[in-house]
Design an enzyme around this catalytic site. Sequence first.
Site, mmCIF file in Angstrom:
data_model
loop_
_atom_site.group_PDB
_atom_site.id
_atom_site.type_symbol
_atom_site.label_atom_id
_atom_site.label_comp_id
_atom_site.label_asym_id
_atom_site.label_seq_id
_atom_site.Cartn_x
_atom_site.Cartn_y
_atom_site.Cartn_z
ATOM 1 N N MET A 28 22.022 -11.186 21.002
ATOM 2 C CA MET A 28 20.664 -10.622 20.967
ATOM 3 C C MET A 28 20.151 -10.638 19.521
ATOM 4 O O MET A 28 19.212 -9.907 19.178
ATOM 5 C CB MET A 28 20.657 -9.198 21.522
ATOM 6 C CG MET A 28 21.068 -9.166 22.998
ATOM 7 S SD MET A 28 20.375 -7.787 23.927
ATOM 8 C CE MET A 28 21.060 -6.411 23.056
ATOM 9 N N HIS A 35 29.404 -11.252 15.636
ATOM 10 C CA HIS A 35 28.814 -12.433 16.282
ATOM 11 C C HIS A 35 29.383 -13.713 15.672
ATOM 12 O O HIS A 35 29.631 -14.687 16.373
ATOM 13 C CB HIS A 35 27.295 -12.466 16.069
ATOM 14 C CG HIS A 35 26.556 -11.325 16.671
ATOM 15 N ND1 HIS A 35 25.940 -10.363 15.915
ATOM 16 C CD2 HIS A 35 26.334 -10.986 17.964
ATOM 17 C CE1 HIS A 35 25.347 -9.494 16.711
ATOM 18 N NE2 HIS A 35 25.579 -9.836 17.962
ATOM 19 N N GLN A 59 18.161 -5.305 30.099
ATOM 20 C CA GLN A 59 19.415 -4.561 29.934
ATOM 21 C C GLN A 59 19.236 -3.280 29.133
ATOM 22 O O GLN A 59 20.205 -2.582 28.837
ATOM 23 C CB GLN A 59 20.517 -5.450 29.351
ATOM 24 C CG GLN A 59 20.315 -5.894 27.919
ATOM 25 C CD GLN A 59 21.362 -6.906 27.487
ATOM 26 O OE1 GLN A 59 21.288 -8.078 27.818
ATOM 27 N NE2 GLN A 59 22.351 -6.471 26.724
ATOM 28 N N GLY A 145 32.553 -10.661 22.805
ATOM 29 C CA GLY A 145 33.326 -9.796 21.926
ATOM 30 C C GLY A 145 34.018 -8.670 22.680
ATOM 31 O O GLY A 145 33.478 -8.138 23.664
ATOM 32 N N SER A 183 28.298 -3.494 14.857
ATOM 33 C CA SER A 183 27.311 -3.456 15.942
ATOM 34 C C SER A 183 25.934 -3.527 15.299
ATOM 35 O O SER A 183 25.708 -2.950 14.234
ATOM 36 C CB SER A 183 27.443 -2.132 16.712
ATOM 37 O OG SER A 183 26.274 -1.904 17.475
#
Length: 294
Positions: A28, A35, A59, A145, A183
């Site tokens: 995203m 990532h 989502q 992940g 994150s």
Amino acid sequence: MQVVETVDELRRARAALRTRRIGLAPTMGALHAGHMSLVEAARAENRFVIATIFVNPTQFEPGTDLNQYPRDLPRDLAILEAAGCDLVFTPTPEVVYPRGFQTTVTVSEVSQVLEGARRPGHFQGVATVVAKYFNLTQPKTAYFGQKDAQQVVVIRRMVRDLNMPLKIAVCPTVREPDGLAMSSRNVYLNPRQREQSAVLYRALQKAARAYEAGERNPNRLRRIARDVLEAYDGIAPEYVSLAHPRTLQELNNPTDAPMLLSLAARMGTTRLIDNVLLPPHLNTREGLTATLGV
Ligand code: PAF
């Protein structure tokens, strides 16, 4: 590196490929080292690497951080290009969900617990968009992940149930030096919260050490992790789970079989999640790929 925004462009780029060895890293955006570990694994194991950058609205539950979610496309594209990505799909919501869109993928049981119980509709949004990416790019392997372990379990169930012809590879969580799992949402933390946030990993580690010292009682292992979280004022634990790594059902009896220890906690308005597999030696690319999901 080619950047495409429409389904037609992506289909044309895919059709022109002469190799089946295609690795896909769905994201995203707001890329971080977590990532990049997916893109690097895809690069090392395939002839062609595709990434997606799309903040998937379906989502996000209503009233959450969809509009706030960090976005920086030029930065993300520069990072992907430097990592050797070959093709990036950067659609708009209208491209992914054109007028009249009405088909969704629901993976039932494994979507209903843990994150799914607290984020209604989240995994339906994830499964639907990921199924579209798989159809459009037809990768040999797609990379996800460990941090979103339940997402891995849901996607693997979908792949198995719908006979999708690809493999799912799982890459270990990448952590900040103090243990906080990387994150895109970590940017929401203020300096004091950021300092305290490493407690999530400390809670997991304390339970993992107890496991290594011979503790196998699921209630006691959950309690050990919860006590660490509860010692901090600024942290509100949502759940501490010790579950079967394929079914995500809570475990009640002592076992030597692999277990997924996962937790979620709120710091102010930010929700953080983290997990480890027990026994701890399973938290490698091979161990995770062999253990999480079907
Ligand atoms: O893990 C994520 O970033 C997202 O859930 C994914 C897989 C890219 C689907 O939007």
